[in-house]
Design a protein around this motif. Structure first.
Motif, PDB file in Angstrom:
ATOM      1  N   VAL A 198       0.923  -1.338   0.118  1.00  0.00           N
ATOM      2  CA  VAL A 198       0.055  -0.027  -0.156  1.00  0.00           C
ATOM      3  C   VAL A 198       0.738   1.305  -0.015  1.00  0.00           C
ATOM      4  O   VAL A 198       0.606   2.262  -0.816  1.00  0.00           O
ATOM      5  N   LEU A 199       1.901   1.362   0.914  1.00  0.00           N
ATOM      6  CA  LEU A 199       2.721   2.264   0.873  1.00  0.00           C
ATOM      7  C   LEU A 199       3.477   2.467  -0.646  1.00  0.00           C
ATOM      8  O   LEU A 199       3.701   3.588  -0.903  1.00  0.00           O
ATOM      9  N   ALA A 232       2.153   1.821  -3.495  1.00  0.00           N
ATOM     10  CA  ALA A 232       1.364   2.262  -4.154  1.00  0.00           C
ATOM     11  C   ALA A 232       1.068   3.828  -4.113  1.00  0.00           C
ATOM     12  O   ALA A 232       0.903   4.564  -5.102  1.00  0.00           O
ATOM     13  N   VAL A 233       1.155   4.211  -2.999  1.00  0.00           N
ATOM     14  CA  VAL A 233       0.861   5.609  -2.760  1.00  0.00           C
ATOM     15  C   VAL A 233       2.040   6.347  -3.029  1.00  0.00           C
ATOM     16  O   VAL A 233       1.720   7.513  -3.867  1.00  0.00           O
ATOM     17  N   LEU A 234       3.265   5.954  -2.846  1.00  0.00           N
ATOM     18  CA  LEU A 234       4.518   6.760  -3.457  1.00  0.00           C
ATOM     19  C   LEU A 234       4.522   6.691  -4.712  1.00  0.00           C
ATOM     20  O   LEU A 234       5.260   7.650  -5.399  1.00  0.00           O
ATOM     21  N   PHE A 268       2.040   6.842  -7.072  1.00  0.00           N
ATOM     22  CA  PHE A 268       1.075   7.303  -7.965  1.00  0.00           C
ATOM     23  C   PHE A 268       1.340   8.571  -8.561  1.00  0.00           C
ATOM     24  O   PHE A 268       1.040   8.578  -9.794  1.00  0.00           O
ATOM     25  N   TYR A 269       1.788   9.446  -8.008  1.00  0.00           N
ATOM     26  CA  TYR A 269       2.120  10.841  -8.625  1.00  0.00           C
ATOM     27  C   TYR A 269       3.304  10.641  -9.792  1.00  0.00           C
ATOM     28  O   TYR A 269       3.250  11.060 -10.850  1.00  0.00           O
ATOM     29  N   LYS A 322       1.374   8.912 -12.609  1.00  0.00           N
ATOM     30  CA  LYS A 322       0.721  10.128 -13.424  1.00  0.00           C
ATOM     31  C   LYS A 322       1.321  10.960 -14.085  1.00  0.00           C
ATOM     32  O   LYS A 322       0.935  11.085 -15.277  1.00  0.00           O
TER      33      LYS A 322
END
Length: 93
Positions: free
Chosen positions: A23-24, A26-28, A30-31, A34
């Motif tokens: 999860v961490l 994936a969060v890191l 994301f940007y 993108k």
């Protein structure tokens, strides 16, 4: 915090840690992901615009004898204006 760790059996600690790490991660990511996707999309749009402009310029050459007889720089200016691209690029030859 120690109290919570004592409640969790040892057999579940590794899968939980792996899930939290996933999860961490994936969060890191994301940007950056993108941003890379937006860059690729922008390039695809530029390629599409250039191809459309080339089609228009070919049509102009076929249909307009005056355009065909213009000097290379003037044809470049027509191409750039029609494509909404910067006219300064014509001077870089």
């Amino acid at each position: 915090m120690d109290f919570l760790l004592k409640l969790i059996p040892d057999s579940l600690k590794l899968p939980i840690a792996g899930g939290v790490g996933l999860v961490l991660g994936a969060v890191l990511m994301f940007y950056p992901a993108k941003w890379i996707g937006a860059s690729g999309e922008r390039q695809a749009l530029q390629i599409k615009a250039a191809a459309e402009a080339l089609d228009r310029i070919t049509t102009l050459e076929k249909n307009n004898a005056n355009f065909r007889n213009l000097p290379a720089r003037d044809r470049c200016l027509v191409f750039m204006r029609d494509s909404r691209l910067p006219e300064d690029s014509c001077d870089q030859r």
